[in-house]
Motif scaffolding. Structure first.
Motif, mmCIF file in Angstrom:
data_model
loop_
_atom_site.group_PDB
_atom_site.id
_atom_site.type_symbol
_atom_site.label_atom_id
_atom_site.label_comp_id
_atom_site.label_asym_id
_atom_site.label_seq_id
_atom_site.Cartn_x
_atom_site.Cartn_y
_atom_site.Cartn_z
ATOM 1 N N VAL A 176 -3.528 -4.267 -0.741
ATOM 2 C CA VAL A 176 -3.892 -5.342 -1.309
ATOM 3 C C VAL A 176 -2.788 -5.689 -2.239
ATOM 4 O O VAL A 176 -2.301 -7.019 -2.529
ATOM 5 C CB VAL A 176 -5.038 -5.341 -1.959
ATOM 6 N N PHE A 177 -2.319 -4.714 -3.314
ATOM 7 C CA PHE A 177 -1.413 -4.810 -4.211
ATOM 8 C C PHE A 177 0.092 -5.135 -3.983
ATOM 9 O O PHE A 177 1.071 -5.235 -4.794
ATOM 10 C CB PHE A 177 -1.640 -3.922 -5.320
ATOM 11 N N THR A 178 0.537 -4.900 -2.583
ATOM 12 C CA THR A 178 1.893 -4.938 -2.222
ATOM 13 C C THR A 178 2.182 -6.373 -2.174
ATOM 14 O O THR A 178 1.435 -7.107 -1.284
ATOM 15 C CB THR A 178 2.077 -4.418 -0.723
ATOM 16 N N ARG A 179 3.493 -6.870 -2.517
ATOM 17 C CA ARG A 179 3.384 -8.547 -2.642
ATOM 18 C C ARG A 179 4.542 -8.625 -1.392
ATOM 19 O O ARG A 179 4.274 -9.977 -0.900
ATOM 20 C CB ARG A 179 4.302 -8.693 -4.008
ATOM 21 N N GLU A 180 5.565 -7.735 -0.993
ATOM 22 C CA GLU A 180 6.401 -8.337 -0.121
ATOM 23 C C GLU A 180 5.731 -8.029 1.386
ATOM 24 O O GLU A 180 5.226 -7.249 1.700
ATOM 25 C CB GLU A 180 7.591 -7.524 -0.264
ATOM 26 N N PRO A 181 5.851 -9.427 2.158
ATOM 27 C CA PRO A 181 4.957 -9.208 3.309
ATOM 28 C C PRO A 181 5.623 -8.113 4.530
ATOM 29 O O PRO A 181 4.842 -7.516 5.038
ATOM 30 C CB PRO A 181 5.248 -10.688 3.996
ATOM 31 N N SER A 182 6.910 -7.835 4.368
ATOM 32 C CA SER A 182 7.254 -6.978 5.283
ATOM 33 C C SER A 182 7.046 -5.427 4.932
ATOM 34 O O SER A 182 6.568 -4.509 5.536
ATOM 35 C CB SER A 182 8.694 -6.883 5.393
ATOM 36 N N ARG A 183 6.986 -5.221 3.642
ATOM 37 C CA ARG A 183 6.469 -3.900 3.049
ATOM 38 C C ARG A 183 4.960 -3.714 3.219
ATOM 39 O O ARG A 183 4.471 -2.794 3.460
ATOM 40 C CB ARG A 183 6.686 -3.649 1.534
ATOM 41 N N GLN A 184 4.445 -4.960 3.138
ATOM 42 C CA GLN A 184 2.817 -5.001 3.349
ATOM 43 C C GLN A 184 2.361 -4.620 4.643
ATOM 44 O O GLN A 184 1.587 -4.055 4.901
ATOM 45 C CB GLN A 184 2.125 -6.237 2.910
#
Length: 79
Positions: free
Chosen positions: A20-28
């Motif tokens: 939930v707290f990961t901001r970058e979509p690829s890392r998410q």
């Protein structure tokens, strides 16, 4: 309650928070794949092998791949 099951619940809760707290979509997408593996472990510990097999196929492979492909399409195919 089994201590191993308690550890699995804590790991799943921590993994969900990280997703939930990961901001970058690829890392998410990558963290979503790891979260899928954690859920698979939880389902195995809860003795639900059919749900675990579905989760490992969909939750840790298909959904992160779809997110990565969507991000690539939105960004215009740039690397």
């Amino acid at each position: 309650m089994n201590p191993l099951l308690l550890v699995a619940f804590v790991l799943v809760a921590a993994g969900a928070t990280v997703v939930v707290f990961t901001r970058e979509p690829s890392r998410q997408a990558v963290t979503l794949g790891v979260y899928g593996i954690l859920l698979t472990l939880l389902f195995v510990l809860l003795q639900a092998p059919d749900v675990a097999l579905s989760q490992v196929a969909v939750g840790s492979a298909v959904v992160p791949l779809m997110v990565l492909l969507a991000v690539r399409k939105v960004r215009g195919g740039k690397r």
